[in-house]
Every structure is written in structure tokens, then in C-alpha cells.
Design a protein around this motif. Structure first.
Motif, mmCIF file in Angstrom:
data_model
loop_
_atom_site.group_PDB
_atom_site.id
_atom_site.type_symbol
_atom_site.label_atom_id
_atom_site.label_comp_id
_atom_site.label_asym_id
_atom_site.label_seq_id
_atom_site.Cartn_x
_atom_site.Cartn_y
_atom_site.Cartn_z
ATOM 1 N N ALA A 167 0.808 -1.219 0.000
ATOM 2 C CA ALA A 167 0.000 0.000 0.000
ATOM 3 C C ALA A 167 0.839 1.267 0.000
ATOM 4 C CB ALA A 167 -0.934 0.007 1.213
ATOM 5 N N THR A 168 2.142 1.143 0.247
ATOM 6 C CA THR A 168 2.983 2.352 0.323
ATOM 7 C C THR A 168 3.534 2.771 -1.039
ATOM 8 O OG1 THR A 168 5.056 1.147 0.746
ATOM 9 C CG2 THR A 168 3.670 1.673 2.651
ATOM 10 N N VAL A 169 3.451 1.907 -2.058
ATOM 11 C CA VAL A 169 3.983 2.275 -3.367
ATOM 12 C C VAL A 169 2.915 3.033 -4.151
ATOM 13 C CG1 VAL A 169 5.482 0.259 -3.379
ATOM 14 C CG2 VAL A 169 3.275 0.147 -4.558
ATOM 15 N N MET A 170 3.337 3.706 -5.194
ATOM 16 C CA MET A 170 2.430 4.451 -6.074
ATOM 17 C C MET A 170 1.546 5.406 -5.281
ATOM 18 S SD MET A 170 2.879 4.170 -9.257
ATOM 19 C CE MET A 170 1.339 4.861 -9.789
ATOM 20 N N GLY A 171 2.195 6.278 -4.514
ATOM 21 C CA GLY A 171 1.465 7.285 -3.761
ATOM 22 C C GLY A 171 0.905 8.353 -4.677
ATOM 23 N N SER A 172 0.138 9.264 -4.095
ATOM 24 C CA SER A 172 -0.514 10.287 -4.903
ATOM 25 C C SER A 172 0.494 11.159 -5.644
ATOM 26 C CB SER A 172 -1.432 11.142 -4.036
ATOM 27 O OG SER A 172 -0.737 11.683 -2.926
ATOM 28 N N SER A 173 1.628 11.455 -5.022
ATOM 29 C CA SER A 173 2.620 12.287 -5.712
ATOM 30 C C SER A 173 3.225 11.546 -6.907
ATOM 31 C CB SER A 173 3.723 12.731 -4.752
ATOM 32 O OG SER A 173 4.436 11.618 -4.257
#
Length: 445
Positions: A337-343
Motif C-alpha cells: 500500500a505504500t507504493v504508487m502514492g498520490s505524488s
């Protein structure tokens, strides 16, 4: 009006500015000024009061951000939206899309379909798009008439279509178009060899030679499915990516579209050559083509852009929806869940696309001196409340309908949800005529 040196054309006062660079930055109580088509000032609101402007807009509840870059599509195929849904890639193409194109594609089809696509893209925040389709001169005319920025990669195939007879004919016509449009600031031309299974090695080598001599971008469908890669290995003994590398067609000008079937060696080769990947998550999901390993690509330093593909396989050209899908699919496929964040998603839809198209010095971020390709997104509606993080809301809650204003090279193309250059009813009427024509032809075939 004052004529002092600080005068600007347009002065914008949003609640937030999302510049994209630096990554994750959110600027509050700042203003942005546009002069002669470029961003001339990015400064605190208090200092902006010293500027005078021909146009000044207060944008309460809105966020300014770079216009989105749709790095891959076939705009005219918007006239085939929903025409052949819920089918795998090969029968979708061979039994439905290609026959429909053979029956209907013409300069008028391309002009009308491209104007429909541009209308949809502008209203949902896209200010630059890349397009690969027949009669690119008609697409160029539509783009120039509407004021949007675009890269047109002229298609190259080994077989005849309504536009050209063979690979040499495609190339010659495309290069003539490049010469005709070389002084148009908003339109750039590149090579669009369709895929390694539709263009021979010899013709791909011709493209590589021309592209190197002219320093011109190349966009190609590549590793779209595991079956495509397996067929190439069985026929040639090489994976398609290795074929491109062997003939000199893999490098910083190359835009590799889809890339769902990638091993570690493929990712290492992309990183070493500086080639770009254009990720089309919704189209790939709808056609069950596979999943591009975006988190691995980013971790290896490969630039990734976002594309919608065509409205015939998506079925929309909404890059906000593509951002959200890319973020969610990236987390799911990585199991993290920590990869491909909004930024990350926002970067892919702006600077990632600009870099892939070779336009990173001009667009993709809000920086002084860059082209003023800017959108204003309204974050005040109930779907965006409460608002803790504007950047997160842009990716996870916005659907494109919140775009209220849009500028390309400083010209306002969307004003309070209304296109300034496009007669929307006329565009819709022409699309209805095409729907009736295609429906009648299909029912008789």
C-alpha cells in the motif's frame, strides 16, 4: 492601466498551487502570473498585489496544477466508443475494430473524432496529448483549431490502409507532414511504428535511422500481452524489446506503450537505454492484457508516463481516472500500500508525460519560464470534503468534472467549464451522425 515593467497578461489567485516540482509540494497563499504565454511569476499572495494584470482571477477553493499529459491514444477512435466491448485484444482488433476502420476511416472521420476527443480531454484537465492514427494531417488541423498541445506520431504498418499503401508510403507522408508543421509551436511530429508484429525488422530499422538523423520521437505498442512476447520469441528467438535494442530503436526518444510483460532483464534494459514507458492501466485491465510493473520500473529509474489509449478500449479519455487507477493498481499488483502514492501518480500524469514526449523543459510542472499550460481544479464540492491534503484529493477523489479553467501557452481554453474555442453542440451533432452511419453499416455487414 499601468504599463510598468511588472505588468502581466493573467494573474491567478488560487487557494493552493501544486507545482509537481518539487515532488509533493503544496503552496498555500501563493499566486501565479502568466505573461506572453509563459509562467512569469510564482510568488506569495502579498507580493502579487504589486502586479497589475490585464486579467485577474480569484479562484477560491481551487487548486492550480500543471495541465495533464495524455501520453498515448488514438483520438479519432472516440467515434468507436463502446462499439465492441468485453472482448480480448486480438478478436477485438481483428474482428471488430480493424473492419470498422476499413469501412469508415477518412479525413472527415479523423477530424470529427479528434475534435470530440479534444473536447473531452480539455474538459477533464488534459492540455497535451499524444496521438497515433491515420490521416494525422486531419488530427493536426483539429488540434490547431482548438488550441491544445499535441504530439502526433504518424502510424507505420507493413500493410495498406485508407491512409497509405506500405511502410515507405506511411513514412514519406509522415515526413512531409513534419515539414509542413515544423513551425507550429503546439504540434510536434514523431514516428509511430504500430508494433513489432505489424512492422518488419527492416522497416523498423528504417524508422531507427530516420529518427536518429532527425532526433525525432518514436512511439510503439510493445509487450502489450504475454502472448505477443511469446509469439515473437517463437518466431525470431528474441523478445520484442531486445529486437528494438539490436536495431538501435531503443533510447531516450523511445516511448514504449503498455509494457505489461516485463522481466527483470527488460527493466534493466529500459533503465540502461533511457527509454520511456507509457502506462495505460484502464485499457490494459479492460482488455485483460496484463499489468505493467510500474513500481519496479520507478524503483529502477525508468520514467513512466500515463496514457488512456483510445476511447474504444477504455472507454474514456479522462486522465484523472487514469491517475487513480494507476495508483490503486500499482498498490494491488505490488502487494504494498505504500507504493504508487498520490505524488507518484500525479508526477506520471504531468512531468512523466512531458519527459516521455521530450517536452520537460516546456511543460509538466509549474515553474517560472515554462509554458503556461495550467488547470484550475475545484476542491470545494462535497466529494472533496473535508480536505486534509489537496494533492491526495486530486488523485483519489477528483474525476475530471472539477476542472473549472484551463490554459495552454497562456490562452484560456476552458473558462468556468465552458470551452472557448469549441462549439460543443456542433461536435456532438457530428458524432451522432457518425454513430448512425456506423450502426447502419454494421447492421448490414
Amino acid at each position: 492601466m499601468s504599463t510598468k515593467e511588472t505588468d502581466v497578461d493573467t494573474l491567478l489567485h488560487p487557494d493552493w498551487i501544486i507545482p509537481v516540482l518539487p515532488r509533493g509540494a503544496v503552496m498555500r497563499e501563493h499566486s501565479l502570473a502568466i505573461n506572453h504565454g509563459r509562467i512569469s511569476h510564482l510568488l506569495p499572495r502579498a507580493e502579487a498585489q504589486n502586479l497589475t494584470a490585464r486579467q485577474e482571477l480569484s479562484l477560491p477553493g481551487q487548486a492550480l496544477m500543471p495541465g495533464l499529459v495524455n501520453a498515448h491514444g488514438h483520438a479519432a477512435m472516440s467515434l468507436l466508443r463502446g462499439y465492441a466491448d468485453d472482448l480480448p485484444l486480438t478478436p477485438w482488433l481483428e474482428q471488430h475494430i480493424w473492419p470498422a476502420e476499413a469501412a469508415h476511416v477518412s479525413p472527415d472521420f479523423v477530424r470529427d473524432g479528434t475534435e470530440l476527443a479534444i473536447t473531452e480531454m480539455l474538459l477533464s484537465g488534459t492540455t497535451t496529448f499524444s496521438d497515433m492514427y491515420f490521416f494525422p494531417d486531419a488530427a493536426a488541423g483539429a488540434a490547431l483549431a482548438t488550441g491544445i498541445r499535441c504530439q502526433l506520431v504518424f502510424p507505420i504498418l507493413d500493410f495498406p490502409t485508407a491512409w497509405a499503401r506500405d511502410a515507405d508510403d506511411y513514412i514519406n507522408k509522415g515526413l512531409r507532414l513534419r515539414d509542413e508543421l515544423k513551425h507550429q509551436a503546439l504540434v510536434s511530429i514523431g514516428f509511430g511504428p504500430h508494433a513489432t508484429y505489424t512492422v518488419s525488422r527492416d522497416n523498423l530499422h528504417k524508422v531507427a535511422t530516420f529518427a536518429a538523423e532527425l532526433d525525432t520521437p518514436v512511439q510503439i505498442h510493445l509487450h502489450e500481452t504475454a502472448a505477443e512476447v511469446l509469439a515473437a520469441v517463437e518466431e525470431t528467438g528474441e523478445r520484442p524489446l531486445d529486437t528494438l535494442n539490436a536495431i538501435g530503436l531503443l533510447g531516450p526518444r523511445t516511448q514504449c506503450v503498455h509494457m505489461t510483460d516485463l522481466g527483470d532483464q527488460d527493466i534493466a534494459l529500459l533503465a540502461a537505454t533511457g527509454a520511456h514507458v507509457v502506462h495505460c492501466p484502464q485499457s490494459n485491465m479492460k482488455l485483460a492484457s496484463g499489468t505493467c510493473p510500474v513500481s519496479k520500473l520507478l524503483a529502477s529509474g525508468v520514467n513512466v508516463a500515463l496514457g488512456t489509449d483510445s476511447a474504444a478500449s477504455n472507454n474514456d479519455l479522462n486522465l484523472f481516472a487514469e491517475m487513480q487507477t494507476a495508483a490503486l493498481l500499482g498498490k494491488l499488483s505490488a502487494g504494498d500500500a505504500t507504493v504508487m502514492g498520490s505524488s507518484d501518480a500525479l508526477y506520471m500524469a504531468t512531468m512523466g508525460g512531458a519527459r516521455a514526449l521530450g517536452l520537460e523543459q516546456e511543460i509538466g510542472s509549474l515553474e517560472i519560464g515554462k509554458q503556461a499550460d495550467v488547470i484550475a481544479v475545484d476542491l470545494s464540492d462535497p466529494a472533496c470534503q473535508p480536505l486534509y491534503n489537496p494533492l491526495s484529493q486530486l488523485v483519489y477523489t477528483c474525476n475530471g468534472s472539477q476542472v473549472r479553467h484551463s490554459w495552454v501557452a497562456g490562452e484560456q481554453l476552458i473558462c468556468d467549464r465552458t470551452p472557448t474555442r469549441i462549439n460543443v453542440e456542433d461536435v456532438l451533432q457530428r458524432s451522432r451522425v457518425w454513430q448512425e452511419t456506423i450502426s447502419v453499416k454494421s447492421s448490414h455487414s
